[in-house]
Design a protein around this motif. Structure first.
Motif, mmCIF file in Angstrom:
data_model
loop_
_atom_site.group_PDB
_atom_site.id
_atom_site.type_symbol
_atom_site.label_atom_id
_atom_site.label_comp_id
_atom_site.label_asym_id
_atom_site.label_seq_id
_atom_site.Cartn_x
_atom_site.Cartn_y
_atom_site.Cartn_z
ATOM 1 N N PRO A 133 -11.714 5.794 -1.485
ATOM 2 C CA PRO A 133 -11.606 5.434 -2.922
ATOM 3 C C PRO A 133 -12.499 6.215 -3.784
ATOM 4 O O PRO A 133 -13.888 6.120 -3.644
ATOM 5 C CB PRO A 133 -11.744 3.989 -2.728
ATOM 6 N N ILE A 180 6.213 6.006 10.075
ATOM 7 C CA ILE A 180 7.410 6.923 10.544
ATOM 8 C C ILE A 180 7.255 8.208 9.731
ATOM 9 O O ILE A 180 7.036 8.350 8.622
ATOM 10 C CB ILE A 180 8.836 6.403 9.975
ATOM 11 N N VAL A 238 -16.974 11.774 9.060
ATOM 12 C CA VAL A 238 -17.398 10.529 9.347
ATOM 13 C C VAL A 238 -16.386 9.554 8.980
ATOM 14 O O VAL A 238 -15.362 9.935 7.888
ATOM 15 C CB VAL A 238 -18.672 10.037 8.555
ATOM 16 N N GLU A 252 4.018 -7.963 7.905
ATOM 17 C CA GLU A 252 3.060 -7.539 7.004
ATOM 18 C C GLU A 252 3.063 -8.613 5.828
ATOM 19 O O GLU A 252 4.143 -9.042 5.324
ATOM 20 C CB GLU A 252 3.643 -6.335 6.478
ATOM 21 N N GLY A 264 -14.010 10.151 5.924
ATOM 22 C CA GLY A 264 -12.350 9.816 6.247
ATOM 23 C C GLY A 264 -11.925 10.606 7.054
ATOM 24 O O GLY A 264 -11.576 11.875 7.201
HETATM 25 P P1 FAD Z 1 -6.368 6.923 5.173
HETATM 26 O O1 FAD Z 1 -5.533 7.056 6.279
HETATM 27 O O2 FAD Z 1 -6.415 5.602 4.432
HETATM 28 O O3 FAD Z 1 -7.900 7.456 5.608
HETATM 29 C C1 FAD Z 1 -8.935 7.264 4.802
HETATM 30 C C2 FAD Z 1 -10.121 6.910 5.852
HETATM 31 O O4 FAD Z 1 -11.282 6.925 4.905
HETATM 32 C C3 FAD Z 1 -10.309 5.639 6.358
HETATM 33 O O5 FAD Z 1 -9.958 5.605 7.917
HETATM 34 C C4 FAD Z 1 -11.499 4.811 5.804
HETATM 35 O O6 FAD Z 1 -11.933 4.030 6.857
HETATM 36 C C5 FAD Z 1 -12.294 6.123 5.518
HETATM 37 N N1 FAD Z 1 -13.052 5.798 4.592
HETATM 38 C C6 FAD Z 1 -13.178 5.201 3.330
HETATM 39 N N2 FAD Z 1 -14.142 5.114 2.705
HETATM 40 C C7 FAD Z 1 -15.189 5.419 3.444
HETATM 41 C C8 FAD Z 1 -16.551 5.591 3.357
HETATM 42 N N3 FAD Z 1 -17.165 5.185 2.461
HETATM 43 N N4 FAD Z 1 -17.270 5.829 4.498
HETATM 44 C C9 FAD Z 1 -16.482 6.253 5.895
HETATM 45 N N5 FAD Z 1 -15.265 6.373 5.838
HETATM 46 C C10 FAD Z 1 -14.622 5.804 4.602
HETATM 47 N N6 FAD Z 1 3.333 7.344 5.246
HETATM 48 C C11 FAD Z 1 4.489 7.926 5.869
HETATM 49 O O7 FAD Z 1 4.512 9.181 5.709
HETATM 50 N N7 FAD Z 1 5.359 7.277 6.573
HETATM 51 C C12 FAD Z 1 5.287 5.906 6.801
HETATM 52 O O8 FAD Z 1 6.160 5.186 7.481
HETATM 53 C C13 FAD Z 1 4.007 5.330 6.305
HETATM 54 N N8 FAD Z 1 3.878 3.793 6.420
HETATM 55 C C14 FAD Z 1 2.914 3.262 6.001
HETATM 56 C C15 FAD Z 1 2.845 1.794 6.305
HETATM 57 C C16 FAD Z 1 1.636 1.271 5.708
HETATM 58 C C17 FAD Z 1 1.412 -0.346 5.876
HETATM 59 C C18 FAD Z 1 0.820 1.748 4.834
HETATM 60 C C19 FAD Z 1 -0.639 1.288 4.585
HETATM 61 C C20 FAD Z 1 0.822 3.307 4.787
HETATM 62 C C21 FAD Z 1 1.839 3.848 5.242
HETATM 63 N N9 FAD Z 1 2.132 5.397 5.002
HETATM 64 C C22 FAD Z 1 3.183 6.100 5.590
HETATM 65 C C23 FAD Z 1 0.905 6.079 4.443
HETATM 66 C C24 FAD Z 1 -0.123 6.718 5.130
HETATM 67 O O9 FAD Z 1 -0.585 5.717 5.820
HETATM 68 C C25 FAD Z 1 -0.780 7.580 4.314
HETATM 69 O O10 FAD Z 1 -0.228 8.634 3.621
HETATM 70 C C26 FAD Z 1 -1.850 8.463 5.031
HETATM 71 O O11 FAD Z 1 -2.397 7.543 6.177
HETATM 72 C C27 FAD Z 1 -3.051 8.860 4.214
HETATM 73 O O12 FAD Z 1 -4.102 9.445 4.652
HETATM 74 P P2 FAD Z 1 -5.558 9.409 4.247
HETATM 75 O O13 FAD Z 1 -6.300 10.355 5.088
HETATM 76 O O14 FAD Z 1 -5.372 9.909 2.688
HETATM 77 O O15 FAD Z 1 -6.067 8.094 3.950
#
Ligand code: FAD
Ligand code: UDP
Length: 406
Positions: A257, A82, A54, A323, A31
């Motif tokens: 997940p 944002i 990855v 959305e 991720g």
């Molecule tokens: P993610 O960004 O989901 O990254 C996880 C990555 O893991 C993904 O790229 C996925 O492809 C990869 N992955 C998963 N499983 C596998 C696998 N088996 N093999 C390889 N890769 C895998 N937060 C704010 O602070 N302000 C905002 O305005 C805001 N707006 C948002 C609007 C929307 C519509 C959404 C959905 C979220 C928003 N968020 C916002 C929340 C923000 O997107 C998250 O807090 C943040 O991106 C989470 O980061 P993460 O690394 O935990 O997860």
């Protein structure tokens, strides 16, 4: 199958691989969103670890990924992101990789044929009810006359009805929430609608955090700089399952997940998805603010966002995103409600008993976290790894592992 031996290309960094007689990486991180990228940067730059990062998507940045569309307008592929935080520590960390542009998000809601500020504030009340409330006290008295106090506030319905009464709840929250989550607010934890406060002043900003700025050249550029370290190898279009038996590594950090990692052993953790409809318009501006919410249940989308407000980009055209909530699709939102928390706990207990892997991020820890909270969570995990590595006792961490940004 893959040539994934970083010491081939960086012989000077090859030290750690020999420790256990294994060649390969110290860490495999799944991720490339905020969680995985921040941790990769810290491990590489802070502890000289060799990291393979990855992602199954074709890009870094996770849900924060942005890019220039065909019109040349900078847009966010996964809806408007944002950045806002109260944590100077998190700002200081990210500032190593980006400059910032001040931006305070404002949102209007389409209610009763007009667009009024959300969070509900004094202006909202005056416009909706044709009032002339002039002070906080007057607005508070008006809301108190409508509020229906709830003794034990547990659900997302309770929070709002308790604060503003049923009529405003129905106008602003019930339809939006039913669409967004596929559930009635009464079926969701209070924490969901509690994200949106009620105000008696005329502050019409969506957030009141001390720091509200956007990465000056976008999120993707910030991630590129974060990951531009010789110890970090990035593989895109690559699912963890494709490479787990092909790559040698000591430790796994999984930011996907958690139920998927364990092959849904206890059943699926529910996630809510969205379908994003991106549109390019041949006009300079579409709407007066960054986001307009559409709480009416009859409207199939929840909100429309126009990126130029967020980014400050000047361009003769504009780009917007609708959305549409969806049950199927990429897992964007963990769904906060007691039965899901119970199921997550079972996975968490299993994770605790599984050596060699740590779960992180919004999907890995099944938490409805904002970006800054995920950065905080990754930095806190890094601190623990660093302390363990140096043989130091793990300090009681003010920021904890709960990702709560302060
Ligand atoms: P993610 O960004 O989901 O990254 C996880 C990555 O893991 C993904 O790229 C996925 O492809 C990869 N992955 C998963 N499983 C596998 C696998 N088996 N093999 C390889 N890769 C895998 N937060 C704010 O602070 N302000 C905002 O305005 C805001 N707006 C948002 C609007 C929307 C519509 C959404 C959905 C979220 C928003 N968020 C916002 C929340 C923000 O997107 C998250 O807090 C943040 O991106 C989470 O980061 P993460 O690394 O935990 O997860
Ligand atoms: N919400 C609502 N009406 C609104 C704005 C928000 O009912 O006009 C509710 C809805 O349940 C939403 C939650 O409050 O999912 C949190 O809103 P936020 O804007 O924080 O959602 P996000 O940006 O995380 O999608």
């Amino acid at each position: 199958m893959f040539d994934l031996k970083p010491q081939d290309s960086h012989p000077e960094k090859a030290g750690g691989g020999g420790r256990s007689g294994k060649r390969g990486f110290d860490y495999l991180i799944v991720g490339a969103g905020f969680a995985g990228s921040v941790l990769a940067e810290r491990l590489a730059a802070g502890l000289n670890k060799r990291v393979l990062l990855v992602d199954r998507r074709p890009h870094i940045g996770g849900n924060a990924y942005d890019y220039h569309d065909e019109s040349g307008v900078l847009i966010h592929r996964y809806g408007p992101h944002i950045f806002h935080t109260n944590s100077q520590r998190i700002v200081d960390y990210l500032s190593r990789f980006t400059e910032w542009r001040p931006y305070e998000h404002r949102v209007l809601a389409q209610v009763d044929g007009q667009q009024v500020p959300i969070p509900i504030n004094r202006t909202t009340l005056n416009r909706l009810y044709g009032l002339a409330l002039a002070t906080d006290e007057q607005a508070a008295a008006f809301l108190a006359s409508r509020a229906e106090p709830v003794d034990d506030i547990r659900t997302s319905e309770d929070v709002v009805v308790n604060a503003v009464g049923r009529e405003l709840y129905e106008k602003f929250f019930r339809g939006y929430t039913r669409k967004q989550w596929g559930l009635d607010p009464a079926q969701l934890d209070r924490s969901v609608t509690a994200r949106v406060p009620t105000r008696t002043n005329d502050d019409d900003r969506y957030f009141t955090d001390t720091f509200q700025q956007m990465p000056k050249h976008g999120y993707t550029r910030m991630f590129e700089r974060m990951l531009a370290h010789p110890n970090i190898k990035v593989m895109l279009n690559t699912d963890y399952r494709e490479i787990r038996d092909e790559v040698q590594y000591e430790q796994l950090i999984f930011c996907g997940p958690i139920d998927e990692y364990f092959d849904y052993r206890f059943g699926r953790l529910p996630y809510r998805s969205l379908r994003f409809e991106h549109k390019q318009l041949d006009q300079a501006q579409f709407q007066p603010v960054g986001t307009v919410n559409y709480p009416a249940e009859a409207v199939p989308y929840t909100r429309i966002s126009e990126y130029k407000h967020l980014t400050g980009q000047e361009h003769p055209k504009t780009s917007i995103t609708y959305e549409y909530p969806a049950a199927e699709g990429d897992p964007y939102y963990p769904i906060p409600r007691p039965e899901n928390a119970e199921l997550y706990k079972r996975y968490q207990q299993l994770a605790d008993k599984t050596p060699g892997v740590t779960f992180l991020g919004r999907l890995g820890t099944y938490k409805y976290y904002n970006m800054d909270q995920v950065v905080g969570q990754a930095l806190a995990l890094y601190k623990r790894i660093e302390a363990a590595e140096r043989g130091e006792p793990v300090q009681a961490d003010r920021d904890g592992l709960d990702g709560q940004a302060r």
